[in-house]
Design an enzyme around this catalytic site. Structure first.
Site, mmCIF file in Angstrom:
data_model
loop_
_atom_site.group_PDB
_atom_site.id
_atom_site.type_symbol
_atom_site.label_atom_id
_atom_site.label_comp_id
_atom_site.label_asym_id
_atom_site.label_seq_id
_atom_site.Cartn_x
_atom_site.Cartn_y
_atom_site.Cartn_z
ATOM 1 N N ARG A 37 -14.762 41.798 -24.470
ATOM 2 C CA ARG A 37 -14.001 42.725 -24.813
ATOM 3 C C ARG A 37 -14.241 43.952 -24.625
ATOM 4 O O ARG A 37 -13.507 45.093 -25.186
ATOM 5 C CB ARG A 37 -13.837 42.412 -26.398
ATOM 6 C CG ARG A 37 -13.809 40.980 -26.578
ATOM 7 C CD ARG A 37 -13.117 40.523 -27.905
ATOM 8 N NE ARG A 37 -13.091 39.183 -27.883
ATOM 9 C CZ ARG A 37 -11.998 38.214 -27.720
ATOM 10 N NH1 ARG A 37 -10.835 39.038 -27.200
ATOM 11 N NH2 ARG A 37 -11.787 37.491 -27.686
ATOM 12 N N HIS A 67 -16.314 34.911 -15.009
ATOM 13 C CA HIS A 67 -14.905 35.531 -15.724
ATOM 14 C C HIS A 67 -14.823 36.556 -15.872
ATOM 15 O O HIS A 67 -15.669 37.453 -16.524
ATOM 16 C CB HIS A 67 -14.912 34.626 -16.825
ATOM 17 C CG HIS A 67 -13.377 34.608 -17.538
ATOM 18 N ND1 HIS A 67 -12.700 35.527 -17.682
ATOM 19 C CD2 HIS A 67 -12.635 33.250 -17.810
ATOM 20 C CE1 HIS A 67 -11.399 35.285 -18.220
ATOM 21 N NE2 HIS A 67 -11.380 33.798 -18.164
ATOM 22 N N TYR A 70 -11.546 40.189 -20.706
ATOM 23 C CA TYR A 70 -10.351 40.083 -21.291
ATOM 24 C C TYR A 70 -9.503 41.364 -21.255
ATOM 25 O O TYR A 70 -8.237 41.444 -21.036
ATOM 26 C CB TYR A 70 -10.177 39.530 -22.685
ATOM 27 C CG TYR A 70 -10.724 38.044 -22.772
ATOM 28 C CD1 TYR A 70 -10.167 37.245 -21.892
ATOM 29 C CD2 TYR A 70 -11.741 37.830 -23.858
ATOM 30 C CE1 TYR A 70 -10.750 35.887 -21.990
ATOM 31 C CE2 TYR A 70 -12.155 36.423 -23.929
ATOM 32 C CZ TYR A 70 -11.565 35.444 -23.231
ATOM 33 O OH TYR A 70 -12.135 34.169 -23.155
ATOM 34 N N HIS A 107 -7.627 36.866 -15.509
ATOM 35 C CA HIS A 107 -6.350 36.620 -16.044
ATOM 36 C C HIS A 107 -5.323 37.755 -15.506
ATOM 37 O O HIS A 107 -5.628 38.769 -15.596
ATOM 38 C CB HIS A 107 -6.467 36.933 -17.708
ATOM 39 C CG HIS A 107 -6.958 35.713 -18.407
ATOM 40 N ND1 HIS A 107 -7.209 36.119 -19.813
ATOM 41 C CD2 HIS A 107 -7.950 35.013 -17.985
ATOM 42 C CE1 HIS A 107 -8.078 35.151 -20.065
ATOM 43 N NE2 HIS A 107 -8.418 34.306 -19.312
ATOM 44 N N GLU A 142 -5.847 32.874 -12.873
ATOM 45 C CA GLU A 142 -5.752 31.695 -13.925
ATOM 46 C C GLU A 142 -4.385 31.529 -14.475
ATOM 47 O O GLU A 142 -3.914 32.547 -14.783
ATOM 48 C CB GLU A 142 -6.890 32.362 -15.061
ATOM 49 C CG GLU A 142 -6.772 31.056 -16.278
ATOM 50 C CD GLU A 142 -7.983 31.195 -17.127
ATOM 51 O OE1 GLU A 142 -8.935 32.117 -16.807
ATOM 52 O OE2 GLU A 142 -8.077 30.476 -18.162
ATOM 53 N N ASP A 176 -5.963 26.306 -16.381
ATOM 54 C CA ASP A 176 -6.614 26.101 -17.681
ATOM 55 C C ASP A 176 -5.794 24.846 -18.157
ATOM 56 O O ASP A 176 -4.359 25.204 -18.440
ATOM 57 C CB ASP A 176 -6.696 27.507 -18.222
ATOM 58 C CG ASP A 176 -7.121 27.372 -19.814
ATOM 59 O OD1 ASP A 176 -6.727 26.378 -20.644
ATOM 60 O OD2 ASP A 176 -8.007 28.221 -19.932
ATOM 61 N N HIS A 179 -3.954 26.265 -21.397
ATOM 62 C CA HIS A 179 -2.952 27.216 -21.115
ATOM 63 C C HIS A 179 -1.450 26.612 -20.443
ATOM 64 O O HIS A 179 -0.397 26.917 -20.574
ATOM 65 C CB HIS A 179 -3.457 28.261 -20.070
ATOM 66 C CG HIS A 179 -4.443 29.068 -20.573
ATOM 67 N ND1 HIS A 179 -5.224 30.053 -19.841
ATOM 68 C CD2 HIS A 179 -5.107 28.978 -21.838
ATOM 69 C CE1 HIS A 179 -6.091 30.530 -20.797
ATOM 70 N NE2 HIS A 179 -5.954 30.163 -21.822
ATOM 71 N N HIS A 211 -10.248 24.983 -16.220
ATOM 72 C CA HIS A 211 -10.849 25.391 -17.433
ATOM 73 C C HIS A 211 -10.271 24.107 -18.323
ATOM 74 O O HIS A 211 -9.169 23.837 -18.364
ATOM 75 C CB HIS A 211 -10.274 26.499 -18.083
ATOM 76 C CG HIS A 211 -11.018 27.872 -17.425
ATOM 77 N ND1 HIS A 211 -10.567 28.988 -17.481
ATOM 78 C CD2 HIS A 211 -12.024 27.722 -16.784
ATOM 79 C CE1 HIS A 211 -11.139 29.744 -17.003
ATOM 80 N NE2 HIS A 211 -12.261 28.944 -16.542
ATOM 81 N N ASP A 224 -1.856 29.715 -26.833
ATOM 82 C CA ASP A 224 -3.153 29.746 -26.194
ATOM 83 C C ASP A 224 -4.466 30.028 -27.008
ATOM 84 O O ASP A 224 -5.180 30.794 -27.588
ATOM 85 C CB ASP A 224 -3.502 31.011 -25.405
ATOM 86 C CG ASP A 224 -4.661 31.184 -24.666
ATOM 87 O OD1 ASP A 224 -5.650 30.139 -24.759
ATOM 88 O OD2 ASP A 224 -4.925 32.424 -24.068
ATOM 89 N N HIS A 226 -7.802 27.456 -27.945
ATOM 90 C CA HIS A 226 -8.199 26.094 -27.499
ATOM 91 C C HIS A 226 -8.825 25.166 -28.659
ATOM 92 O O HIS A 226 -9.372 25.919 -29.812
ATOM 93 C CB HIS A 226 -9.536 26.724 -26.718
ATOM 94 C CG HIS A 226 -9.202 27.633 -25.653
ATOM 95 N ND1 HIS A 226 -10.140 27.966 -24.541
ATOM 96 C CD2 HIS A 226 -8.032 28.301 -25.143
ATOM 97 C CE1 HIS A 226 -9.562 28.821 -23.657
ATOM 98 N NE2 HIS A 226 -8.330 29.081 -23.962
ATOM 99 N N GLU A 256 -14.149 25.601 -22.318
ATOM 100 C CA GLU A 256 -14.227 26.952 -22.873
ATOM 101 C C GLU A 256 -13.747 26.596 -24.453
ATOM 102 O O GLU A 256 -12.968 27.264 -25.109
ATOM 103 C CB GLU A 256 -13.096 27.675 -22.427
ATOM 104 C CG GLU A 256 -13.241 28.173 -20.911
ATOM 105 C CD GLU A 256 -12.270 28.916 -20.207
ATOM 106 O OE1 GLU A 256 -11.038 28.645 -20.324
ATOM 107 O OE2 GLU A 256 -12.607 30.024 -19.802
HETATM 108 ZN ZN ZN Z 1 -7.469 30.568 -23.395
HETATM 109 FE FE FE Z 2 -9.421 29.830 -19.348
HETATM 110 FE FE FE Z 3 -9.784 32.589 -18.974
#
Ligand code: ZN
Ligand code: FE
Ligand code: FE
Length: 276
Positions: A37, A67, A70, A107, A142, A176, A179, A211, A224, A226, A256
């Protein structure tokens, strides 16, 4: 044996992640290259990364998946945000040269009202700026849930990005499960159909990693969130079919899910039980 693992903390370094993965029963893993972040990345430790590469080989791990943060938005409307995205990706790929042959997933970003078309152009422009002959990492775009103005909620949008990139042989897709489900692809009742569609639009040879997440929301919710495997709307049986699917056999499958170490070890064992 399938490559199964979870997202791990990179705070103790690369070799520590390998050992942690082994402890959880994993033979792949994912991790953030920097604060997810924020933006700061720790200093590179080439010896630690080389030791990780060694460990992966000796223990027959599958590819590991770094990864991107974000906060990386290659198609932001604000120029400084795009500049950060470009700088962070270039820097991350440069670092990963100490661990060549692995994956880096990101992403695509949110077009924030500029339209998907404009977003796709900006994302492709960033990829064209960072992907060179010297990059030995495969960059994975992704699949996204489509919340807000996210680009990449359809296979067609991912294909459009790939089509615009010069070194597209260094590009792949990370699918994912949460997703794509949230985006409206019914992997519960028609996994084969979704994979056929993926193959037709993008090509299955581009699919490099999964994912593996259950979803707190119903098909097409574009949310989104999880869930743990078997505790969401996708359900354990669908994951059994995913783990067993021959077209997905060689791919790293990374959890994840909202979990602690014991939870991940249990989910990795659960996914392994689906193999047989
Ligand atoms: Zn996600
Ligand atoms: Fe993911
Ligand atoms: Fe991701």
């Amino acid at each position: 044996m399938r490559y199964i693992g979870s997202h791990l903390s990179s705070s103790k370094g690369y070799l520590a992640m390998c050992r942690q993965a082994e402890k959880l029963g994993a033979n792949t893993f994912a991790f953030f290259t920097r604060n997810p972040r924020g933006g700061a990345a720790k200093a590179v430790d080439p010896d630690d990364m080389a030791a990780c590469g060694d460990y992966l080989r000796r223990h027959a791990f599958g590819p590991v998946v770094a990864h991107a943060p974000y906060t990386m938005n290659a198609c932001a409307a604000v120029e400084v945000t795009r500049e950060f995205a470009l700088r962070a990706m270039a820097e991350d790929l440069q670092r990963l040269e100490h661990l060549p042959g692995q994956y880096y997933n990101f992403h695509p970003g949110s077009h924030v009202g500029q339209g998907a078309e404009a977003g796709i152009e900006l994302i492709a422009a960033q990829l064209n700026a960072v992907l060179t002959e010297e990059v030995h990492t495969t960059v994975l775009v992704e699949t996204m849930a489509g919340k807000g103005s996210e680009v990449g909620r359809s296979f067609e949008e991912l294909r459009a990005i790939i089509d615009r990139v010069e070194y597209s042989e260094k590009l792949g897709v990370c699918l994912d499960t949460c997703h794509v489900w949230d985006a409206g692809y019914d992997i519960v009742n028609d996994l084969d159909g979704v994979l056929v569609q993926f193959d037709r639009v993008i090509g299955l040879s581009r699919l490099k990693a999964l994912h593996v997440n259950d979803s707190m929301n119903p098909l097409g919710a574009r949310k989104d969130r999880h869930a743990r495997i078997g505790e969401g709307h996708i359900g354990a049986e669908a994951f059994r079919r995913i783990v067993r699917h021959p077209a997905l056999a060689g791919l790293p499958m990374v959890l994840e899910t909202p979990n602690d170490d014991a939870g991940w070890a249990a989910e990795i064992a659960l996914l392994r039980s689906f193999e047989v």
